[in-house]
Design a protein around this motif. Structure first.
Motif, PDB file in Angstrom:
ATOM      1  N   GLY A 137       0.786  -1.228   0.000  1.00 45.75           N
ATOM      2  CA  GLY A 137       0.000   0.000   0.000  1.00 45.75           C
ATOM      3  C   GLY A 137       0.812   1.269   0.000  1.00 45.75           C
ATOM      4  N   VAL A 138       1.926   1.271  -0.723  1.00 41.51           N
ATOM      5  CA  VAL A 138       2.811   2.431  -0.757  1.00 41.51           C
ATOM      6  C   VAL A 138       3.184   2.737  -2.208  1.00 41.51           C
ATOM      7  CG1 VAL A 138       5.081   3.327  -0.104  1.00 41.51           C
ATOM      8  CG2 VAL A 138       3.757   2.015   1.548  1.00 41.51           C
ATOM      9  N   GLU A 139       3.140   4.024  -2.573  1.00 39.80           N
ATOM     10  CA  GLU A 139       3.581   4.416  -3.910  1.00 39.80           C
ATOM     11  C   GLU A 139       5.107   4.278  -4.017  1.00 39.80           C
ATOM     12  OE1 GLU A 139       1.797   5.266  -6.516  1.00 39.80           O
ATOM     13  OE2 GLU A 139      -0.090   5.007  -5.410  1.00 39.80           O
ATOM     14  N   PRO A 140       5.609   3.879  -5.188  1.00 41.51           N
ATOM     15  CA  PRO A 140       7.076   3.741  -5.349  1.00 41.51           C
ATOM     16  C   PRO A 140       7.832   5.027  -5.048  1.00 41.51           C
ATOM     17  CG  PRO A 140       5.906   2.712  -7.183  1.00 41.51           C
ATOM     18  CD  PRO A 140       4.877   3.453  -6.389  1.00 41.51           C
ATOM     19  N   GLU A 141       7.179   6.179  -5.259  1.00 39.47           N
ATOM     20  CA  GLU A 141       7.848   7.461  -5.030  1.00 39.47           C
ATOM     21  C   GLU A 141       7.745   7.924  -3.579  1.00 39.47           C
ATOM     22  OE1 GLU A 141       5.342   7.071  -7.214  1.00 39.47           O
ATOM     23  OE2 GLU A 141       6.495   6.804  -9.072  1.00 39.47           O
ATOM     24  N   ASN A 142       7.097   7.160  -2.732  1.00 38.59           N
ATOM     25  CA  ASN A 142       6.940   7.546  -1.330  1.00 38.59           C
ATOM     26  C   ASN A 142       8.286   7.454  -0.620  1.00 38.59           C
ATOM     27  OD1 ASN A 142       6.269   7.349   1.608  1.00 38.59           O
ATOM     28  ND2 ASN A 142       4.182   7.408   0.822  1.00 38.59           N
ATOM     29  N   VAL A 143       8.554   8.422   0.257  1.00 38.89           N
ATOM     30  CA  VAL A 143       9.847   8.472   0.940  1.00 38.89           C
ATOM     31  C   VAL A 143      10.083   7.238   1.802  1.00 38.89           C
ATOM     32  CG1 VAL A 143       8.981   9.746   2.958  1.00 38.89           C
ATOM     33  CG2 VAL A 143      11.379   9.986   2.254  1.00 38.89           C
ATOM     34  N   VAL A 144       9.013   6.583   2.251  1.00 37.28           N
ATOM     35  CA  VAL A 144       9.191   5.402   3.098  1.00 37.28           C
ATOM     36  C   VAL A 144       9.878   4.276   2.331  1.00 37.28           C
ATOM     37  CG1 VAL A 144       6.990   4.213   2.642  1.00 37.28           C
ATOM     38  CG2 VAL A 144       8.062   4.031   4.897  1.00 37.28           C
ATOM     39  N   MET A 145       9.724   4.267   1.000  1.00 38.02           N
ATOM     40  CA  MET A 145      10.425   3.260   0.201  1.00 38.02           C
ATOM     41  C   MET A 145      11.924   3.518   0.203  1.00 38.02           C
ATOM     42  SD  MET A 145       8.412   0.944  -0.796  1.00 38.02           S
ATOM     43  CE  MET A 145       9.524   0.143  -1.938  1.00 38.02           C
ATOM     44  N   LEU A 146      12.314   4.785   0.284  1.00 36.63           N
ATOM     45  CA  LEU A 146      13.735   5.114   0.388  1.00 36.63           C
ATOM     46  C   LEU A 146      14.282   4.649   1.740  1.00 36.63           C
ATOM     47  CD1 LEU A 146      16.290   6.543  -0.669  1.00 36.63           C
ATOM     48  CD2 LEU A 146      15.390   8.671   0.325  1.00 36.63           C
ATOM     49  N   VAL A 147      13.496   4.860   2.789  1.00 40.99           N
ATOM     50  CA  VAL A 147      13.918   4.421   4.114  1.00 40.99           C
ATOM     51  C   VAL A 147      14.032   2.897   4.149  1.00 40.99           C
ATOM     52  CG1 VAL A 147      13.401   4.466   6.579  1.00 40.99           C
ATOM     53  CG2 VAL A 147      12.792   6.423   5.145  1.00 40.99           C
ATOM     54  N   LEU A 148      13.085   2.209   3.524  1.00 41.86           N
ATOM     55  CA  LEU A 148      13.147   0.745   3.464  1.00 41.86           C
ATOM     56  C   LEU A 148      14.390   0.295   2.704  1.00 41.86           C
ATOM     57  CD1 LEU A 148      11.912  -2.052   3.936  1.00 41.86           C
ATOM     58  CD2 LEU A 148      10.596  -1.741   1.822  1.00 41.86           C
ATOM     59  N   ALA A 149      14.676   0.935   1.594  1.00 46.98           N
ATOM     60  CA  ALA A 149      15.879   0.603   0.825  1.00 46.98           C
ATOM     61  C   ALA A 149      17.133   0.812   1.666  1.00 46.98           C
ATOM     62  CB  ALA A 149      15.933   1.440  -0.449  1.00 46.98           C
ATOM     63  N   TRP A 150      17.139   1.878   2.459  1.00 41.60           N
ATOM     64  CA  TRP A 150      18.271   2.136   3.360  1.00 41.60           C
ATOM     65  C   TRP A 150      18.402   1.025   4.381  1.00 41.60           C
ATOM     66  CZ3 TRP A 150      17.708   4.117   8.651  1.00 41.60           C
ATOM     67  CH2 TRP A 150      18.927   4.405   9.259  1.00 41.60           C
ATOM     68  N   LYS A 151      17.275   0.577   4.934  1.00 51.73           N
ATOM     69  CA  LYS A 151      17.303  -0.512   5.900  1.00 51.73           C
ATOM     70  C   LYS A 151      17.808  -1.806   5.270  1.00 51.73           C
ATOM     71  CE  LYS A 151      16.147   0.414  10.150  1.00 51.73           C
ATOM     72  NZ  LYS A 151      17.016  -0.018  11.271  1.00 51.73           N
ATOM     73  N   LEU A 152      17.481  -2.017   4.003  1.00 49.41           N
ATOM     74  CA  LEU A 152      17.945  -3.215   3.303  1.00 49.41           C
ATOM     75  C   LEU A 152      19.351  -3.026   2.733  1.00 49.41           C
ATOM     76  CD1 LEU A 152      14.931  -3.947   3.601  1.00 49.41           C
ATOM     77  CD2 LEU A 152      14.997  -4.838   1.269  1.00 49.41           C
ATOM     78  N   ASP A 153      19.857  -1.777   2.809  1.00 47.35           N
ATOM     79  CA  ASP A 153      21.151  -1.428   2.222  1.00 47.35           C
ATOM     80  C   ASP A 153      21.183  -1.793   0.742  1.00 47.35           C
ATOM     81  OD1 ASP A 153      23.694  -0.351   2.236  1.00 47.35           O
ATOM     82  OD2 ASP A 153      24.677  -2.228   2.788  1.00 47.35           O
ATOM     83  N   ALA A 154      20.087  -1.488   0.066  1.00 49.93           N
ATOM     84  CA  ALA A 154      19.988  -1.762  -1.376  1.00 49.93           C
ATOM     85  C   ALA A 154      20.955  -0.860  -2.135  1.00 49.93           C
ATOM     86  CB  ALA A 154      18.564  -1.527  -1.852  1.00 49.93           C
ATOM     87  N   GLN A 155      21.571  -1.416  -3.160  1.00 46.88           N
ATOM     88  CA  GLN A 155      22.608  -0.689  -3.895  1.00 46.88           C
ATOM     89  C   GLN A 155      22.098  -0.045  -5.164  1.00 46.88           C
ATOM     90  OE1 GLN A 155      25.811  -0.306  -2.526  1.00 46.88           O
ATOM     91  NE2 GLN A 155      24.611  -1.151  -0.822  1.00 46.88           N
TER      92      GLN A 155
END
Length: 296
Positions: A137-155
């Motif tokens: 339930g989150v848009e790809p452009e939502n800032v929470v997706m950036l935070v999730l990527a940071w938590k996953l340390d996505a490259q």
């Protein structure tokens, strides 16, 4: 031996109920008993006899032994109630155990969850990412997706590898869509912490840039700045306008980091901006452009 000095010792024995200490109930002296001979044991036994006579046997016995409780055999209703209690306790234990198993993090379940979006690959790509965002339930452009990527340390933006997924989701203790949904508020709250925000902001530069480039192209930079600073920096709309009309095509990491510092330390009227400070030229030009804009 056998002289008058020696006589057999009279034994103190056989007191019968109804006899006195000195003889039988009729007053006759016991055979073989010398008059005047007394025995301490005999007196004590006689006192015991008198004590026994003074109270009933049932009263004395009750003082020695506690009353005996009668055991009532369990009826059919009692057995049914007992079985019902046991069944209730078992069901409660089972429901608790199942709930605990569902709440506990499972690497196997997390792996299965990953392949719902990765398919046969070991990476969640753009298509899988779109479905993933839809499910949580989150848009790809939502800032929470950036935070999730940071938590996953996505490259790489738009991709989650298997290793990144397992490591990050394990740290979040999420192995289902429902658990991640419940964690979104926590991820958003990380942006409210100054230290975490700075780490996420710095991470965003490397996450968003092309890996063969040292700088971030200006269009991507504007989008990421808007995502991170758009709602918290009042001067961002003006700065965005400046970037659009400027000659800059890319932003390097030093410029990127200094924009955050500028937004935190420089007042809205720019009165405390030091032109001789160690600010990058990009920000010197922005201050000059903004002052000219205000004067015109």
């Amino acid at each position: 031996m056998g002289g008058p000095e020696w006589q057999p010792r009279v034994l103190c024995c056989e007191l019968r109920f109804g006899e006195s200490v000195g003889g039988t109930a009729s007053g006759a002296r016991e055979p073989g008993r010398r008059a005047g001979v007394s025995c301490p044991k005999m007196h004590s036994d006689a006192a015991a006899v008198r004590s026994l006579r003074s109270c009933s046997s049932s009263d004395c016995f009750s003082k020695v032994m506690p009353p005996r409780k009668k055991r009532r055999p369990a009826s059919g209703d009692d057995l049914s109630a007992k079985k019902s209690r046991h069944d209730s306790m078992y069901r409660k234990y089972e429901s608790t155990r199942i709930k605990t198993e569902e709440e506990a993090f499972s690497s196997k379940r997390c792996l299965e969850w990953f392949y719902e979006y990765a398919g046969t690959d070991d990476v969640v790509g753009p298509e899988g990412m779109e479905k993933f965002c839809e499910d949580i339930g989150v848009e790809p452009e939502n800032v929470v997706m950036l935070v999730l990527a940071w938590k996953l340390d996505a490259q790489n933006m738009g991709y989650f590898t298997l290793q990144e997924w397992l490591k990050g989701m394990t740290s979040l203790q999420c192995d289902t869509t429902e658990k991640l949904r419940a964690t979104l508020d926590y991820l958003r709250s990380l942006l409210n912490d100054t230290t975490n925000f700075k780490l996420i902001y710095r991470y965003a530069f490397d996450f968003a840039r092309e890996k063969d480039q040292r700088s971030l192209d200006i269009n991507t930079a504007k989008c990421m700045l808007g995502l991170l600073l758009g709602k918290i920096w009042p001067l961002f709309p003006v700065f965005h306008q400046f970037l659009e009309q400027s000659k800059y095509k890319v932003i390097n990491k030093d410029q990127w980091c200094n924009v955050l510092e500028f937004s935190r330390t420089i007042s809205l009227d720019l009165s405390n901006y030091d032109e001789d400070g160690a600010w990058p030229v990009l920000l010197d030009e922005f201050v000059e452009w903004y002052k000219d804009k205000q004067m015109s």
